[in-house]
Design an enzyme around this catalytic site. Structure first.
Site, PDB file in Angstrom:
ATOM      1  N   GLN A   1      -7.085  -2.054   4.857  1.00  0.00           N
ATOM      2  CA  GLN A   1      -6.069  -1.250   4.164  1.00  0.00           C
ATOM      3  C   GLN A   1      -6.700  -0.390   3.061  1.00  0.00           C
ATOM      4  OE1 GLN A   1      -1.907  -2.648   3.423  1.00  0.00           O
ATOM      5  NE2 GLN A   1      -2.659  -2.922   1.340  1.00  0.00           N
TER       6      GLN A   1
ATOM      7  N   SER B   1       0.832  -1.202   0.000  1.00  0.00           N
ATOM      8  CA  SER B   1       0.000   0.000   0.000  1.00  0.00           C
ATOM      9  C   SER B   1       0.870   1.257   0.000  1.00  0.00           C
ATOM     10  CB  SER B   1      -0.917  -0.002   1.230  1.00  0.00           C
ATOM     11  OG  SER B   1      -0.144  -0.154   2.404  1.00  0.00           O
TER      12      SER B   1
ATOM     13  N   ASN C   1      -0.852  -2.742  13.479  1.00  0.00           N
ATOM     14  CA  ASN C   1      -2.299  -2.510  13.608  1.00  0.00           C
ATOM     15  C   ASN C   1      -2.613  -1.269  14.449  1.00  0.00           C
ATOM     16  OD1 ASN C   1      -2.373  -4.820  12.160  1.00  0.00           O
ATOM     17  ND2 ASN C   1      -3.237  -6.115  13.772  1.00  0.00           N
TER      18      ASN C   1
ATOM     19  N   ASN D   1     -19.968  27.725 -20.664  1.00  0.00           N
ATOM     20  CA  ASN D   1     -20.516  26.628 -19.862  1.00  0.00           C
ATOM     21  C   ASN D   1     -20.098  26.705 -18.395  1.00  0.00           C
ATOM     22  OD1 ASN D   1     -21.720  25.446 -22.117  1.00  0.00           O
ATOM     23  ND2 ASN D   1     -19.841  24.323 -22.633  1.00  0.00           N
TER      24      ASN D   1
ATOM     25  N   LYS E   1     -20.927  29.243 -26.905  1.00  0.00           N
ATOM     26  CA  LYS E   1     -21.150  28.645 -25.582  1.00  0.00           C
ATOM     27  C   LYS E   1     -20.268  29.210 -24.472  1.00  0.00           C
ATOM     28  CE  LYS E   1     -23.508  25.611 -24.542  1.00  0.00           C
ATOM     29  NZ  LYS E   1     -23.511  24.170 -24.779  1.00  0.00           N
TER      30      LYS E   1
ATOM     31  N   TYR F   1      -8.320  -6.722  13.532  1.00  0.00           N
ATOM     32  CA  TYR F   1      -7.815  -6.207  12.256  1.00  0.00           C
ATOM     33  C   TYR F   1      -7.957  -7.228  11.132  1.00  0.00           C
ATOM     34  CZ  TYR F   1      -4.776  -4.424   8.607  1.00  0.00           C
ATOM     35  OH  TYR F   1      -4.297  -3.991   7.392  1.00  0.00           O
TER      36      TYR F   1
ATOM     37  N   THR G   1     -40.674  26.723  -4.556  1.00  0.00           N
ATOM     38  CA  THR G   1     -40.907  25.381  -4.033  1.00  0.00           C
ATOM     39  C   THR G   1     -41.325  24.572  -5.260  1.00  0.00           C
ATOM     40  OG1 THR G   1     -43.242  25.739  -3.554  1.00  0.00           O
ATOM     41  CG2 THR G   1     -41.707  26.256  -1.781  1.00  0.00           C
ATOM     42  N   HIS G   2     -40.937  23.329  -5.311  1.00  0.00           N
ATOM     43  CA  HIS G   2     -41.193  22.474  -6.495  1.00  0.00           C
ATOM     44  C   HIS G   2     -40.618  23.094  -7.770  1.00  0.00           C
ATOM     45  CE1 HIS G   2     -44.284  20.531  -3.900  1.00  0.00           C
ATOM     46  NE2 HIS G   2     -44.529  21.786  -3.540  1.00  0.00           N
TER      47      HIS G   2
ATOM     48  N   SER H   1     -16.959  25.899 -25.624  1.00  0.00           N
ATOM     49  CA  SER H   1     -17.199  24.629 -26.311  1.00  0.00           C
ATOM     50  C   SER H   1     -16.230  24.521 -27.480  1.00  0.00           C
ATOM     51  CB  SER H   1     -18.635  24.598 -26.822  1.00  0.00           C
ATOM     52  OG  SER H   1     -18.751  23.716 -27.915  1.00  0.00           O
TER      53      SER H   1
ATOM     54  N   LYS I   1      -7.606   3.864   3.320  1.00  0.00           N
ATOM     55  CA  LYS I   1      -6.855   5.088   3.030  1.00  0.00           C
ATOM     56  C   LYS I   1      -7.125   5.625   1.626  1.00  0.00           C
ATOM     57  CE  LYS I   1      -3.575   2.905   5.059  1.00  0.00           C
ATOM     58  NZ  LYS I   1      -4.515   2.160   5.922  1.00  0.00           N
TER      59      LYS I   1
ATOM     60  N   GLU J   1     -20.666  22.101 -12.634  1.00  0.00           N
ATOM     61  CA  GLU J   1     -21.023  20.732 -13.026  1.00  0.00           C
ATOM     62  C   GLU J   1     -20.041  19.718 -12.445  1.00  0.00           C
ATOM     63  OE1 GLU J   1     -22.691  20.717 -17.384  1.00  0.00           O
ATOM     64  OE2 GLU J   1     -21.290  22.357 -17.133  1.00  0.00           O
TER      65      GLU J   1
HETATM   66  N1  ARG Z   1      -0.771  -1.324   5.525  1.00  0.00           N
HETATM   67  C1  ARG Z   1      -1.636  -1.844   6.550  1.00  0.00           C
HETATM   68  C2  ARG Z   1      -2.964  -1.069   6.516  1.00  0.00           C
HETATM   69  O1  ARG Z   1      -2.975  -0.039   5.964  1.00  0.00           O
HETATM   70  C3  ARG Z   1      -1.022  -1.683   7.886  1.00  0.00           C
HETATM   71  C4  ARG Z   1      -1.467  -2.673   8.912  1.00  0.00           C
HETATM   72  C5  ARG Z   1      -1.027  -4.031   8.511  1.00  0.00           C
HETATM   73  N2  ARG Z   1      -1.229  -4.978   9.538  1.00  0.00           N
HETATM   74  C6  ARG Z   1      -1.118  -6.280   9.316  1.00  0.00           C
HETATM   75  N3  ARG Z   1      -1.283  -7.055  10.299  1.00  0.00           N
HETATM   76  N4  ARG Z   1      -0.901  -6.727   8.110  1.00  0.00           N
HETATM   77  O2  ARG Z   1      -3.956  -1.507   7.041  1.00  0.00           O
END
Ligand code: ARG
Length: 461
Positions: free
Chosen positions: A321, A22, A109, A284, A282, A316, A154-155, A276, A324, A289
């Site tokens: 993961q 990640s 964790n 826009n 145009k 966990y 309204t409406h 456009s 994020k 939007e």
């Molecule tokens: N990269 C992991 C996450 O974002 C960190 C925690 C990983 N923990 C584990 N036991 N594999 O959740």
């Protein structure tokens, strides 16, 4: 070699490294990760869990790593999976065995739960400040348009006349609640999870209160299983951001039709609209939007996290993961939308005459004409009926209420006299609605003053 490689007899497939890692997403938490580690290792030293001089050397090296990351001197590696292990690996590569002591009494964790909270705390404040800038613009717009009359709907049918100030200040209220919600989300998030370990704390004599103090958390989590498996703070923030985007999106919808030729209530500044590629005429409202469109994206991030979490057993699970990517996307999107939206509103021009003309049509003063009769002793339901007939007559003869002659009024009810013309003037209709929360100039002036005081406060809700 993986930091957790001991029990494995071969390395992971490179496909798995790509899939499992990640680092691409979570590297933006490098600073929060290092701050958390510095607090943790300081506590390990203070408690005598590791030698004080080792703690000092780890701290010092972590600070150097932070500077080096900031100037682009540290290369992250998918092999090391995530930001937590990348930094730990970097530390070990710099100071060897001493660096291996950092992770004592800690798990990724509780580490990741900590990092994201520190990261999002700051972003909540950033977003709240961006909302505040929009509120300033709305309050300023209201100051200029206390006397600008347009139809309230309204409406999406013309209903009663209001002022443009009244209309934009409706959004001010929504944004006030958005900021209060963010404040609230911040305080619920602001609980230290570190010290929860993988799920069941640890046998080392950690001083969690000390770490909390170091990292500005007013309290610590009370259940280690919950602390590492809870993502409520992310879902709550995504909910706050979804509601905020819903508000912006409703405003965008209005901007879009107000700038159409059919309404022509506003004109967007050239710097905040687009042309456009084929139709030369145009102009826009792309910004509005796109903000409306990006609302769907933020809702998607919320639904992602609600769905990711819905059947996860305690504690966990790696599914988490995914949190994020979703929350960073929403935060980035909101931070991109707010400033451009604010400038779009600040620079648009308001076509007062067209607004007024629209308020003159559509019988927006019919309620006031009925109320006029009520003040002369007619029961409201009868007054409503009389006005209904008058409107019907007007439609047939292509007239507005103020264009009717006294004879025409009298032919439907002889309670009318000349004073009706004043009573149904748009200015009277707006300014006689003088209750708190209403559109009259006095009522709006009071709200503008309250809003200015609110905007002066550092902490708002
Ligand atoms: N990269 C992991 C996450 O974002 C960190 C925690 C990983 N923990 C584990 N036991 N594999 O959740």
């Amino acid at each position: 070699m993986k930091l957790w490689g001991g029990r494995f007899s071969k390395s992971t497939a490179s496909m798995v490294d790509d899939f499992n890692s990640s680092i691409d997403v979570d590297q933006r938490m490098y600073k929060q990760d290092i701050l958390g580690s510095i607090a943790h290792v300081g506590m390990l030293g203070k408690q005598g869990i590791i030698p004080k001089q080792d703690a000092e050397s780890i701290k010092k090296t972590l600070k150097e790593i932070l500077t080096d990351i900031e100037v682009g001197k540290v290369q992250f590696d998918v092999q090391a999976e995530d930001i937590h292990m990348n930094i730990e690996k970097e530390l070990i590569s710099r100071i060897g065995d001493v660096g291996k002591k950092l992770h004592t009494g800690r798990s990724r964790n509780d580490q990741v739960a900590l990092d994201i909270k520190i990261y999002l705390r700051e972003e909540i404040i950033n977003i709240s400040n961006l909302i505040k800038e929009l509120q300033v613009v709305l309050n300023d717009t209201a100051k200029q348009h206390k006397e600008t009359i347009l139809p309230g709907y309204t409406h999406l049918q013309r209903a009663q006349p209001i002022s443009f100030a009244h209309h934009v200040l409706a959004y001010f209220e929504m944004l006030k609640r958005d900021r209060a919600r963010l404040d609230d989300c911040y305080s619920r998030m602001n609980v230290l999870p570190l010290g929860s370990g993988a799920l069941a704390t640890t046998t080392y004599p950690l001083d969690r209160e000390y770490v909390a103090d170091e990292l500005d958390f007013p309290s610590i989590t009370q259940n280690s299983i919950d602390a590492v498996s809870d993502r409520d703070h992310i879902i709550e923030l995504l909910s706050c951001l979804s509601i905020l985007m819903m508000h912006l999106s409703r405003f965008c919808e209005e901007i879009i039709f107000w700038s159409s030729a059919e309404f022509s209530f506003i004109e967007l500044d050239d710097a905040y609209s687009t042309g456009s590629s084929i139709m030369p005429q145009k102009k826009n409202p792309d910004i509005a939007e796109l903000v409306r469109g990006k609302t769907g994206r933020v809702y998607g991030d919320l639904i992602t996290m609600l769905t990711v979490m819905k059947s996860l057993p305690l504690a966990y699970n790696k599914d988490m993961q995914e949190d994020k990517e979703a929350v960073f996307d929403a935060v980035d999107t909101v931070k991109m939308c707010l400033p451009v939206f604010t400038q779009m509103i600040k620079t648009m021009s308001v076509k007062k005459a067209n607004m007024y003309k629209a308020a003159q049509g559509g019988f927006t003063n019919a309620t006031d004409a009925a109320d006029y009769l009520v003040k002369k002793g007619v029961a409201f339901r009868d007054a409503h009926e009389i006005l209904g007939k008058l409107v019907f007559y007007c439609i047939k003869h292509d007239k507005t209420l103020d264009e009717l002659s006294m004879e025409e009024y009298k032919s439907i009810s002889d309670v009318f006299d000349k004073s009706v013309y004043k009573a149904i003037s748009l200015e009277e209709c707006v300014n006689n609605r003088n209750l708190p929360g209403g559109p009259s100039q006095d009522a709006i002036q009071k709200v503008i003053e309250k809003n200015s005081n609110y905007l002066l406060k550092i902490i708002n809700n």
